[in-house]
Motif scaffolding. Structure first.
Motif, PDB file in Angstrom:
ATOM      1  N   ARG A 178      34.410  45.858  29.418  1.00 45.80           N
ATOM      2  CA  ARG A 178      35.320  46.411  28.409  1.00 45.80           C
ATOM      3  C   ARG A 178      36.394  47.277  29.062  1.00 45.80           C
ATOM      4  NH1 ARG A 178      33.806  50.496  23.518  1.00 45.80           N
ATOM      5  NH2 ARG A 178      35.512  49.949  22.105  1.00 45.80           N
ATOM      6  N   GLU A 179      36.004  48.099  30.031  1.00 40.17           N
ATOM      7  CA  GLU A 179      36.989  48.938  30.719  1.00 40.17           C
ATOM      8  C   GLU A 179      37.974  48.088  31.523  1.00 40.17           C
ATOM      9  OE1 GLU A 179      35.554  52.331  32.815  1.00 40.17           O
ATOM     10  OE2 GLU A 179      34.425  53.111  31.094  1.00 40.17           O
ATOM     11  N   THR A 180      37.508  46.963  32.037  1.00 39.80           N
ATOM     12  CA  THR A 180      38.407  46.068  32.764  1.00 39.80           C
ATOM     13  C   THR A 180      39.502  45.540  31.845  1.00 39.80           C
ATOM     14  OG1 THR A 180      36.627  45.405  34.279  1.00 39.80           O
ATOM     15  CG2 THR A 180      38.547  43.960  34.153  1.00 39.80           C
ATOM     16  N   GLN A 181      39.128  45.174  30.638  1.00 42.10           N
ATOM     17  CA  GLN A 181      40.137  44.696  29.690  1.00 42.10           C
ATOM     18  C   GLN A 181      41.120  45.802  29.316  1.00 42.10           C
ATOM     19  OE1 GLN A 181      40.534  41.373  28.915  1.00 42.10           O
ATOM     20  NE2 GLN A 181      39.043  41.374  30.586  1.00 42.10           N
ATOM     21  N   LEU A 182      40.619  47.032  29.207  1.00 41.07           N
ATOM     22  CA  LEU A 182      41.502  48.170  28.950  1.00 41.07           C
ATOM     23  C   LEU A 182      42.459  48.370  30.120  1.00 41.07           C
ATOM     24  CD1 LEU A 182      42.333  50.721  27.344  1.00 41.07           C
ATOM     25  CD2 LEU A 182      40.459  51.928  28.509  1.00 41.07           C
ATOM     26  N   ALA A 183      41.934  48.310  31.334  1.00 40.59           N
ATOM     27  CA  ALA A 183      42.752  48.527  32.528  1.00 40.59           C
ATOM     28  C   ALA A 183      43.845  47.480  32.669  1.00 40.59           C
ATOM     29  CB  ALA A 183      41.866  48.527  33.771  1.00 40.59           C
ATOM     30  N   ARG A 184      43.599  46.291  32.159  1.00 39.65           N
ATOM     31  CA  ARG A 184      44.602  45.228  32.227  1.00 39.65           C
ATOM     32  C   ARG A 184      45.839  45.558  31.395  1.00 39.65           C
ATOM     33  NH1 ARG A 184      42.273  39.282  31.522  1.00 39.65           N
ATOM     34  NH2 ARG A 184      44.490  38.896  31.889  1.00 39.65           N
ATOM     35  N   GLN A 185      45.686  46.430  30.434  1.00 40.99           N
ATOM     36  CA  GLN A 185      46.836  46.847  29.632  1.00 40.99           C
ATOM     37  C   GLN A 185      47.671  47.897  30.370  1.00 40.99           C
ATOM     38  OE1 GLN A 185      45.638  47.753  25.492  1.00 40.99           O
ATOM     39  NE2 GLN A 185      43.663  46.826  26.006  1.00 40.99           N
ATOM     40  N   TYR A 186      47.162  48.329  31.507  1.00 40.87           N
ATOM     41  CA  TYR A 186      47.847  49.305  32.352  1.00 40.87           C
ATOM     42  C   TYR A 186      48.096  48.647  33.713  1.00 40.87           C
ATOM     43  CZ  TYR A 186      46.940  52.727  28.712  1.00 40.87           C
ATOM     44  OH  TYR A 186      46.930  53.412  27.528  1.00 40.87           O
ATOM     45  N   GLY A 187      47.919  49.386  34.800  1.00 36.40           N
ATOM     46  CA  GLY A 187      48.249  48.849  36.112  1.00 36.40           C
ATOM     47  C   GLY A 187      47.104  48.173  36.850  1.00 36.40           C
ATOM     48  N   GLY A 188      45.866  48.327  36.346  1.00 36.26           N
ATOM     49  CA  GLY A 188      44.728  47.713  37.018  1.00 36.26           C
ATOM     50  C   GLY A 188      43.561  48.672  37.145  1.00 36.26           C
TER      51      GLY A 188
ATOM     52  N   ALA B 112      25.936  46.774  43.544  1.00 40.98           N
ATOM     53  CA  ALA B 112      24.682  46.026  43.664  1.00 40.98           C
ATOM     54  C   ALA B 112      24.982  44.582  44.067  1.00 40.98           C
ATOM     55  CB  ALA B 112      23.925  46.055  42.339  1.00 40.98           C
ATOM     56  N   ALA B 113      23.966  43.910  44.547  1.00 41.80           N
ATOM     57  CA  ALA B 113      24.121  42.512  44.949  1.00 41.80           C
ATOM     58  C   ALA B 113      24.128  41.610  43.717  1.00 41.80           C
ATOM     59  CB  ALA B 113      22.988  42.122  45.899  1.00 41.80           C
ATOM     60  N   ALA B 114      24.557  40.370  43.920  1.00 40.38           N
ATOM     61  CA  ALA B 114      24.484  39.377  42.848  1.00 40.38           C
ATOM     62  C   ALA B 114      23.023  39.232  42.411  1.00 40.38           C
ATOM     63  CB  ALA B 114      25.029  38.047  43.362  1.00 40.38           C
ATOM     64  N   PRO B 115      22.755  38.953  41.159  1.00 39.99           N
ATOM     65  CA  PRO B 115      23.705  38.527  40.122  1.00 39.99           C
ATOM     66  C   PRO B 115      24.263  39.667  39.281  1.00 39.99           C
ATOM     67  CG  PRO B 115      21.482  38.261  39.308  1.00 39.99           C
ATOM     68  CD  PRO B 115      21.342  38.796  40.706  1.00 39.99           C
ATOM     69  N   HIS B 116      24.079  40.912  39.722  1.00 38.05           N
ATOM     70  CA  HIS B 116      24.522  42.037  38.900  1.00 38.05           C
ATOM     71  C   HIS B 116      25.533  42.926  39.622  1.00 38.05           C
ATOM     72  CE1 HIS B 116      21.859  40.886  35.757  1.00 38.05           C
ATOM     73  NE2 HIS B 116      20.801  40.951  36.543  1.00 38.05           N
ATOM     74  N   SER B 117      26.420  42.276  40.360  1.00 36.74           N
ATOM     75  CA  SER B 117      27.507  42.997  41.035  1.00 36.74           C
ATOM     76  C   SER B 117      28.557  43.415  40.017  1.00 36.74           C
ATOM     77  CB  SER B 117      28.142  42.090  42.095  1.00 36.74           C
ATOM     78  OG  SER B 117      29.426  42.558  42.450  1.00 36.74           O
ATOM     79  N   LEU B 118      28.884  44.709  40.018  1.00 37.73           N
ATOM     80  CA  LEU B 118      29.940  45.191  39.125  1.00 37.73           C
ATOM     81  C   LEU B 118      31.308  44.678  39.568  1.00 37.73           C
ATOM     82  CD1 LEU B 118      28.823  48.891  38.545  1.00 37.73           C
ATOM     83  CD2 LEU B 118      28.612  46.963  36.962  1.00 37.73           C
TER      84      LEU B 118
ATOM     85  N   ILE C  16      34.222  42.880  37.269  1.00 37.87           N
ATOM     86  CA  ILE C  16      35.630  43.278  37.247  1.00 37.87           C
ATOM     87  C   ILE C  16      36.534  42.092  37.550  1.00 37.87           C
ATOM     88  CG2 ILE C  16      37.368  44.660  38.445  1.00 37.87           C
ATOM     89  CD1 ILE C  16      35.167  46.806  38.803  1.00 37.87           C
ATOM     90  N   LYS C  17      36.215  41.352  38.600  1.00 33.84           N
ATOM     91  CA  LYS C  17      37.049  40.218  38.986  1.00 33.84           C
ATOM     92  C   LYS C  17      37.113  39.182  37.869  1.00 33.84           C
ATOM     93  CE  LYS C  17      36.539  40.572  44.008  1.00 33.84           C
ATOM     94  NZ  LYS C  17      36.046  39.912  45.227  1.00 33.84           N
ATOM     95  N   ALA C  18      35.980  38.904  37.259  1.00 31.60           N
ATOM     96  CA  ALA C  18      35.968  37.947  36.160  1.00 31.60           C
ATOM     97  C   ALA C  18      36.832  38.435  35.001  1.00 31.60           C
ATOM     98  CB  ALA C  18      34.535  37.702  35.692  1.00 31.60           C
ATOM     99  N   GLY C  19      36.771  39.741  34.727  1.00 33.38           N
ATOM    100  CA  GLY C  19      37.560  40.304  33.639  1.00 33.38           C
ATOM    101  C   GLY C  19      39.048  40.307  33.927  1.00 33.38           C
ATOM    102  N   LEU C  20      39.417  40.547  35.176  1.00 35.76           N
ATOM    103  CA  LEU C  20      40.831  40.562  35.531  1.00 35.76           C
ATOM    104  C   LEU C  20      41.447  39.174  35.436  1.00 35.76           C
ATOM    105  CD1 LEU C  20      40.905  42.968  38.613  1.00 35.76           C
ATOM    106  CD2 LEU C  20      41.624  43.468  36.276  1.00 35.76           C
ATOM    107  N   ASP C  21      40.654  38.154  35.679  1.00 36.35           N
ATOM    108  CA  ASP C  21      41.174  36.788  35.655  1.00 36.35           C
ATOM    109  C   ASP C  21      41.033  36.118  34.288  1.00 36.35           C
ATOM    110  OD1 ASP C  21      41.881  36.974  38.311  1.00 36.35           O
ATOM    111  OD2 ASP C  21      39.972  36.189  39.036  1.00 36.35           O
TER     112      ASP C  21
END
Length: 355
Positions: free
Chosen positions: A305-315, A325-331, A335-340
């Motif tokens: 959710r914060e990633t989507q908010l940040a996209r409305q700004y500069g990043g 943390a390691a996969a499958p729970h890497s933050l 973030i990368k998925a949300g930015l794209d």
């Protein structure tokens, strides 16, 4: 932004030391020079948002090895924490040692990191100061030694082919006119070299930081390490109250957790190891870690959710990369998925950003 990080805690207020006419002259010269130099291009609203990650040089492993463990795809900037001069013996003078170093990292190690990052298309920025470490910068600019300090910093940045400087001063009692003088000198020095001058900021600092300094940075990273609501409020504060262009405001998010009194921190990876389902929520406690203390952080759903908010700004800015943390729970993966992820189409309703 260290383990000393008590970002949202009120810090002491003390009177600024008097500055002499020489400092005021430097400030005026710096501001004039800065006005003639173009800023580095900020991320346009249609451009991909920034992804800035701090990489600490004080965790034991050399930076060249640390960067090998990171997925640099989609990253735009690595901020190295922290580069500073030594502490003066007695009062600082023009003869004091102002040579910068990065927490004991060797030149070869630093150069190897820069080469790796540049090969991946990532800019490398030296962050100066840091929580507590900022006194190593303040000790010089508070006694009118900004010019030789910045000259020494420029020498270090040039020697290691760094892409700019990030200012992380977190002592509100030392952010008056001498701070503006420092920022003006930095922009006057680095902007002609086409290098970045950025800053880590927070709402608790802004009553002390002159707007004349705030508006010189190429972009700012907002140290907000708690809830979504706090992130929204902080971003709106800088955009609306401080009149910083939205595409120059980058939201800081944590890869760490804090206890209720902000006296203890644990990396996100440590939290997840102690509480395997911690990724589903934003607070845990009652287990064997640290005598069962409760810790709050940003879990996967809130991070998305914060990633989507940040996209409305500069990043987005991450403190700090090694806490993930390691996969499958890497933050970072969240973030990368949300930015794209494509943004939903805008409606014509007068909705707030929190909706």
């Amino acid at each position: 932004m260290t383990s000393i990080l008590l970002r949202t805690r009120e810090q002491r207020n003390s009177r600024l030391r008097n500055i002499g006419a020489a400092v005021l002259l430097v400030a005026s010269a710096g501001l004039a020079a800065r006005a003639q130099q173009p800023r580095q291009p900020a991320p346009a609203s249609s451009a991909a948002p920034l992804l800035v990650g701090y990489l600490p040089a004080y965790k034991g492993a050399g930076l060249a090895n640390s960067v090998k463990s990171l997925d640099l795809t989609r990253m735009t900037h690595l901020d190295l924490a922290f580069g500073n001069p030594p502490k003066c013996r007695g009062g600082c003078t023009a003869q004091s040692d102002m040579n910068f170093s990065l927490n004991g990292e060797s030149d070869a190690d630093l150069d190897a990191l820069v080469a790796t990052a540049h090969a991946a298309g990532v800019k490398v920025v030296l962050s100066i100061g840091g929580g507590g470490g900022d006194q190593l910068i303040i000790q010089f600019y508070n006694v009118g030694l900004t010019a030789p300090l910045v000259a020494s910093l420029d020498k270090f940045v040039r020697a290691h082919q760094l892409d700019g400087v990030d200012v992380d001063i977190e002592d509100p009692s030392a952010m008056g006119a001498p701070y503006t003088t420092l920022v003006s000198a930095l922009t006057a020095t680095f902007r002609p070299e086409k290098k970045l001058v950025t800053a880590a900021v927070a709402k608790y600092l802004q009553d002390s930081m002159p707007d004349a300094a705030l508006h010189q940075f190429d972009f700012i990273t907002v140290m907000n390490y708690s809830s979504y609501a706090s992130a929204l409020t902080s971003l709106q504060f800088y955009a609306q109250d401080k009149k910083v262009p939205k595409n120059e405001i980058v939201l800081g998010v944590p890869f760490f957790a804090s206890n209720n009194g902000d006296s203890k921190e644990e990396e996100y990876s440590t939290i997840l190891a102690a509480y395997p389902n911690a990724w589903q929520v934003d607070m845990v406690g009652g287990g064997s870690l640290d005598d069962g203390q409760a810790f709050h952080y940003v879990g996967e759903a809130t991070m998305a959710r914060e990633t989507q908010l940040a996209r409305q700004y500069g990043g987005i800015m991450i403190w700090e990369m090694l806490g993930d943390a390691a996969a499958p729970h890497s933050l970072l993966s969240v973030i990368k998925a949300g930015l794209d992820k494509p943004l939903p189409p805008k409606s014509n309703c007068p909705c707030s950003e929190s909706e």
